[in-house]
Scaffold this motif. Structure first.
Motif, short mmCIF file in Angstrom:
data_model
loop_
_atom_site.label_atom_id
_atom_site.label_comp_id
_atom_site.label_asym_id
_atom_site.label_seq_id
_atom_site.Cartn_x
_atom_site.Cartn_y
_atom_site.Cartn_z
N VAL A 155 49.01 37.86 30.57
CA VAL A 155 48.98 36.55 31.38
C VAL A 155 49.19 35.59 30.03
O VAL A 155 48.44 35.67 28.92
N VAL A 156 49.50 34.24 30.76
CA VAL A 156 49.46 33.35 29.69
C VAL A 156 48.04 32.73 29.44
O VAL A 156 47.60 32.34 28.37
N ALA A 157 47.32 32.68 30.51
CA ALA A 157 45.85 32.14 30.71
C ALA A 157 45.04 32.80 31.52
O ALA A 157 45.68 33.26 32.52
N ALA A 158 43.96 32.91 31.29
CA ALA A 158 42.82 33.44 32.49
C ALA A 158 41.63 32.78 32.52
O ALA A 158 41.24 32.14 31.26
N ARG A 159 40.81 32.76 33.63
CA ARG A 159 39.51 32.40 33.57
C ARG A 159 38.71 33.61 33.20
O ARG A 159 39.13 34.78 33.61
N ARG A 160 37.57 33.44 32.35
CA ARG A 160 36.98 34.39 31.95
C ARG A 160 36.37 35.35 33.08
O ARG A 160 36.27 36.64 33.06
N ALA A 161 35.79 34.57 34.15
CA ALA A 161 35.10 35.41 35.17
C ALA A 161 36.12 36.24 36.03
O ALA A 161 35.96 37.50 36.22
N GLY A 162 37.58 35.84 36.03
CA GLY A 162 38.40 36.54 36.72
C GLY A 162 38.81 37.79 35.81
O GLY A 162 39.19 38.71 36.28
N ARG A 163 38.91 37.58 34.84
CA ARG A 163 39.34 38.57 33.74
C ARG A 163 38.54 39.68 33.59
O ARG A 163 38.71 40.92 33.56
N GLU A 164 37.11 39.25 33.71
CA GLU A 164 36.02 40.50 33.57
C GLU A 164 35.96 41.11 35.03
O GLU A 164 35.52 42.18 35.11
N ARG A 165 36.31 40.30 35.96
CA ARG A 165 36.39 40.97 37.25
C ARG A 165 37.48 42.25 37.31
O ARG A 165 37.34 43.26 37.94
N ILE A 166 38.59 41.71 36.77
CA ILE A 166 39.87 42.73 36.81
C ILE A 166 39.35 43.98 35.93
O ILE A 166 39.71 45.03 36.17
N GLN A 167 38.92 43.60 34.64
CA GLN A 167 38.46 44.73 34.02
C GLN A 167 37.27 45.69 34.63
O GLN A 167 37.23 46.66 33.91
N ASN A 168 36.59 45.03 35.24
CA ASN A 168 35.44 46.12 36.09
C ASN A 168 36.01 46.66 37.26
O ASN A 168 35.51 47.85 37.68
N GLU A 169 36.81 46.12 38.03
CA GLU A 169 37.46 46.67 39.05
C GLU A 169 38.70 47.52 39.26
O GLU A 169 39.04 48.20 39.98
N THR A 170 39.30 47.49 38.01
CA THR A 170 40.58 48.05 37.96
C THR A 170 40.65 48.77 36.39
O THR A 170 39.75 48.66 35.63
N GLU A 171 41.87 49.45 36.33
CA GLU A 171 42.19 50.01 35.01
C GLU A 171 42.77 49.28 33.85
O GLU A 171 43.27 49.91 32.88
N LEU A 172 43.17 48.15 34.31
CA LEU A 172 44.11 47.24 33.58
C LEU A 172 43.34 46.65 32.21
O LEU A 172 42.13 46.35 32.52
N MET A 173 44.09 46.56 31.13
CA MET A 173 43.42 45.80 29.94
C MET A 173 44.08 44.75 29.95
O MET A 173 45.53 44.64 29.85
N VAL A 174 43.28 43.58 29.98
CA VAL A 174 44.11 42.23 29.98
C VAL A 174 44.19 41.49 28.61
O VAL A 174 43.35 41.50 27.78
N HIS A 175 45.29 40.96 28.27
CA HIS A 175 45.52 40.26 27.34
C HIS A 175 46.04 38.78 27.74
O HIS A 175 46.84 38.68 28.62
N PHE A 176 45.53 37.77 27.05
CA PHE A 176 45.88 36.53 27.39
C PHE A 176 46.03 35.52 26.20
O PHE A 176 45.40 35.80 25.05
N GLY A 177 46.64 34.27 26.65
CA GLY A 177 46.81 33.30 25.38
C GLY A 177 45.75 32.25 25.35
O GLY A 177 45.49 31.92 24.26
N HIS A 178 45.22 31.93 26.54
CA HIS A 178 44.14 31.01 26.47
C HIS A 178 43.11 31.37 27.54
O HIS A 178 43.42 32.03 28.71
N GLU A 179 42.16 31.18 27.57
CA GLU A 179 41.06 31.52 28.35
C GLU A 179 40.11 30.28 28.76
O GLU A 179 39.72 29.47 27.85
N PHE A 180 39.82 30.16 30.05
CA PHE A 180 39.02 29.07 30.48
C PHE A 180 37.69 29.68 30.83
O PHE A 180 37.32 30.75 31.36
#
Length: 275
Positions: free
Chosen positions: A177-202
Motif C-alpha cells: 500500500v502507499v500508506a498505512a496507519r500503524r494500528a491498522g497494519r498491526e491488525r492485519i498482521q495479527n488477523e491475516t497471513e498478509l505481510m504488509v509493505h507501505f511507503g508512509h506510516e501514520f
C-alpha cells in the motif's frame, strides 16, 4: 502530521498558491475559487483554524504513489525485473474484488511505476476471482495492491472471505500500500497471513483529535470537531475515528476527517469522493 504555519499567519496569495501546488491533480480540480469558498464555511474567528488544517493535509500525488510502489516491490525477497532471476511465479491482484473500489486504479498505478504496462506483463496481473485458477504453489508469490490501510477492517474482512481460500497453499502473500496507519497494519498482521509493505506510516499523533497531536489546542480541536459534525454527524472524525488529514490524488479516503470530503446542505468538502 505536517506542521501548519504559525497561528494567524496571513491567508495570502503565497499561502493559497502553496496549497494549490500541493493539491494539484486531485480528481476534482482544486482551484483558488474552491479553496476560498471552502474557507468561508468557517466562521471568521475560525478561518485561521481552517487554514492551518489545510497546511497539515498530507497529499499523495502520482509521484509519491509511484515511488511507494517502486520501493515496495523492490523490497520483496525473490523479486527481479528479469523473469529468469525471479524465485517462482509472481502474480499481482487488487486487494478489493469489487469493481469501482480503489484496487483497480492502484493496479494501473503500480504497473506504470514498475515499468510493467506493456502487454507482455498482462498474464502477471489478474482479477482476484481468477487467483484460484492460477494453480499457484508454495514456491510462488502473490502481491495484493491497494492505496491505504486505515483501520485494517476492510482488509481483514476481505482476507477472511474470499482471499484466505483463494490463496491457500501459496508460498508468499504480500500487501503493498502507499500508506498505512500503524494500528491498522498491526491488525492485519495479527488477523491475516498478509505481510504488509507501505511507503508512509501514520501514527497516533497524525490523528488531529488525539492527545498526541500537538499542533492544535484542545479548544481548537473542539471547534474543528463541530465543523466535522456539520459535514458528517455520524462519522465526524472519519471512518473508525481515525482523524486523519490524508488525501490521494484519485480519492480522499473516508478515514480522513469529514470536512475534507463530505458534502451536504450544510457543508461542501474540498476533496469530494463521489464526483
Amino acid at each position: 502530521m505536517r506542521a501548519p504555519l504559525e497561528r494567524n499567519a496571513p491567508i495570502d496569495q503565497a499561502r493559497i498558491d502553496a496549497w494549490l501546488n500541493d493539491f494539484v491533480g486531485y480528481r476534482t480540480n482544486v482551484n483558488q475559487g474552491r479553496v476560498e469558498a471552502y474557507l468561508k464555511q468557517f466562521k471568521p474567528a475560525d478561518r485561521d483554524l481552517g487554514a492551518r488544517v489545510l497546511d497539515c493535509v498530507e497529499f499523495f500525488g502520482p509521484d509519491r504513489i509511484a515511488n511507494a510502489y517502486r520501493t515496495g516491490l523492490a523490497a520483496l525477497p525473490g523479486w527481479s525485473p528479469k523473469a529468469e532471476e525471479r524465485q517462482g511465479r509472481w502474480v499481482f491482484a487488487p486487494m478489493s474484488p469489487s469493481a469501482g473500489d480503489s484496487g483497480g486504479t492502484m493496479l494501473h498505478h503500480f504497473r506504470l511505476a514498475n515499468g510493467m504496462a506493456k502487454n507482455k506483463f498482462n498474464k502477471m496481473f489478474v482479477h482476484p476471482s481468477s487467483l484460484l485458477t492460477q494453480q499457484l504453489s508454495a514456491d510462488d508469490t502473490v502481491v495484493l495492491l491497494d492505496d491505504f490501510v486505515g483501520t485494517g477492517k476492510q482488509v481483514s474482512d476481505a482476507w477472511a472471505e474470499p482471499f484466505s481460500e483463494l490463496l491457500a497453499g501459496v508460498g508468499n502473500v504480500y500487501l503493498i500500500v502507499v500508506a498505512a496507519r500503524r494500528a491498522g497494519r498491526e491488525r492485519i498482521q495479527n488477523e491475516t497471513e498478509l505481510m504488509v509493505h507501505f511507503g508512509h506510516e501514520f501514527v497516533d499523533c497524525d490523528n488531529v483529535f488525539a492527545n498526541e497531536c500537538v499542533h492544535f489546542t484542545v479548544e481548537e480541536k473542539d471547534s474543528f470537531k463541530r465543523y466535522c459534525k456539520k459535514a458528517n454527524r455520524k462519522q465526524p472524525a472519519g471512518f473508525g475515528d481515525c482523524g486523519l488529514l490524508v488525501v490521494f490524488a484519485h480519492r480522499c479516503p473516508n478515514d480522513s476527517v469529514a470536512v475534507l470530503h463530505e458534502s451536504n446542505k450544510k457543508w461542501k468538502g474540498l476533496f469530494p469522493r463521489n464526483t
